[in-house]
Enzyme design. Structure first.
Site, PDB file in Angstrom:
ATOM      1  CD  GLN A  77      -2.975  -0.675  -0.217  1.00  0.00           C
ATOM      2  OE1 GLN A  77      -3.088   0.475  -0.629  1.00  0.00           O
ATOM      3  NE2 GLN A  77      -3.574  -1.709  -0.805  1.00  0.00           N
ATOM      4  CB  SER A  78       4.236   1.938  -1.323  1.00  0.00           C
ATOM      5  OG  SER A  78       5.012   3.076  -1.667  1.00  0.00           O
ATOM      6  CG  ASN A  79       0.566   6.747   0.687  1.00  0.00           C
ATOM      7  OD1 ASN A  79      -0.563   6.533   0.267  1.00  0.00           O
ATOM      8  ND2 ASN A  79       0.864   6.708   1.985  1.00  0.00           N
ATOM      9  CB  CYS A  81       4.801   2.267  -5.032  1.00  0.00           C
ATOM     10  SG  CYS A  81       6.360   1.598  -4.388  1.00  0.00           S
TER      11      CYS A  81
END
Ligand SMILES: *Cc1c(COP(=O)(O)O)cnc(C)c1O
Length: 352
Positions: A77-79, A81
């Site tokens: 859930q990387s912002n 990325c």
């Protein structure tokens, strides 16, 4: 911007300067403290949050080096990325994401779910996604980056690698600039800030703000609220980035000071809870409270923990004597949706 240092070129991608305003109901609920919000959740739409400020510099560097593919890494859930995937789509670059995925992000047979939150958006923006277990990722991240770089080179392309969170010497510029923006907005509002507070995940936001305030001649402390790792981890990571920054950008026009050991750092690791991206009841209660009282939505991975920690420290701790505090809202809203179950919302019955 700072005459003794050479400022690198950047792309203009973010909606900046972002708004700055007093949180009226929050401030009224406290005795003698005004909380101001720096709206870096408004830097863009799908590109919103803090990472775009670093990416303005990093993606410019990629283009100047004739790269056609960006490789970067983070959690499922990387912002960071997600923002990278969207900006690559905009700029016509290929994007390859190396994602760390635990059991929670997988189906029963171990497949990786891409239909929620940031992962959904990265997928829609056309990113190539490669998933790894947390232990493999942790032990082999450099090798994974190298092997994909080689892969693109073998195909006649050129890859540009961005570290997790975009936190390196070049990425620091994003929040050095933001520090100047905040100090100008404080001046416009005729306040003297007693503290600036942000969430710390990979350290680039705290590092850039701390260095930027120092270089601008302000002694306002920047409090990084850790959402993972320890005080020691962040302070050595940030000092290493600042050292690298000075190596790259110091013009050495006069005997220069050793910035790595001069910039004051304030890190608090008391509000991490069970771990990175793992929440706790008091934090979720603070997210719900702010939504009801201000119409401002925090995320459960970064800003929820940082804002909760700030409110606790105002009541009883290191921020108890502050009259004016600036909270930097670093974004993250898309990470809220995969965590909706933690608000324990019961279905309601229909009226007719
Ligand atoms: C990445 C991120 C942070 C932390 O910033 P770092 O520069 O990595 O320390 C804070 N908030 C949000 C919403 C983020 O995505």
């Amino acid at each position: 911007m700072f005459s003794n240092f050479s400022t690198p070129e950047k792309l203009s991608l973010a909606n900046t300067p972002t708004p700055f305003h007093r949180l009226v109901n929050t401030s009224n609920s406290l005795q003698n403290c005004n909380v101001w919000l720096k709206r870096d959740d408004f830097t863009g739409g799908v590109t919103s949050g803090n990472k775009i400020r670093k990416l303005e510099f990093l993606l410019q560097d990629a283009l100047l080096n004739s790269c056609d593919t960006i490789i970067t890494s983070g959690g499922l859930q990387s912002n960071h990325c997600r923002a990278t995937a969207a900006l690559c789509a905009q700029l016509g670059l290929n994007c390859h994401l190396i994602l760390r995925v635990d059991q929670g992000g997988r189906t029963e047979d171990g497949k990786v779910k891409l239909d929620e939150g940031n992962a959904l958006l990265s997928h829609l923006c056309g990113a190539e996604i490669s998933a790894y277990s947390p232990s493999y990722y942790q032990n082999n991240l450099n090798e994974i980056f190298l092997s994909y770089s080689q892969h693109y080179e073998n195909k006649g392309g050129k890859a540009y690698c961005i570290p997790t969170g975009g936190s390196n010497a070049l990425g620091l510029w994003g929040y050095i600039e933001c520090a100047v923006e905040i100090l100008n907005q404080c001046r416009d509002n005729e306040i003297e800030p007693d503290a600036i507070v942000c969430a710390s995940g990979s350290g680039g936001t705290q590092g850039g703000l701390s260095l930027g305030c120092y270089l601008a001649g302000s002694s306002v402390p920047v409090h990084g609220m850790a959402v993972c790792d320890s005080v020691d981890y962040f302070e050595s990571k940030i000092r290493a980035d600042v050292h690298e920054w000075q190596t790259c950008f110091d013009n050495k026009v006069k005997p220069s000071i050793d910035l790595k050991n001069s910039v004051p750092l304030f890190t608090n690791d008391k509000y991490i809870g069970p771990g990175y991206a793992k929440g706790y009841a008091d934090m979720y209660a603070t997210v719900a409270w702010l939504a009801r009282n201000e119409g401002v939505i925090l995320d459960p991975v970064y800003t929820g923990k940082a804002f909760h920690g700030m409110m606790e420290e105002i009541k009883t701790g290191s921020l108890s004597n502050c009259k004016n505090i600036v909270f930097v809202h670093t974004g993250g809203i898309f990470g809220l949706f995969p965590k909706a179950q933690h608000f324990n919302i019961e279905p309601i019955s229909s009226e007719y």
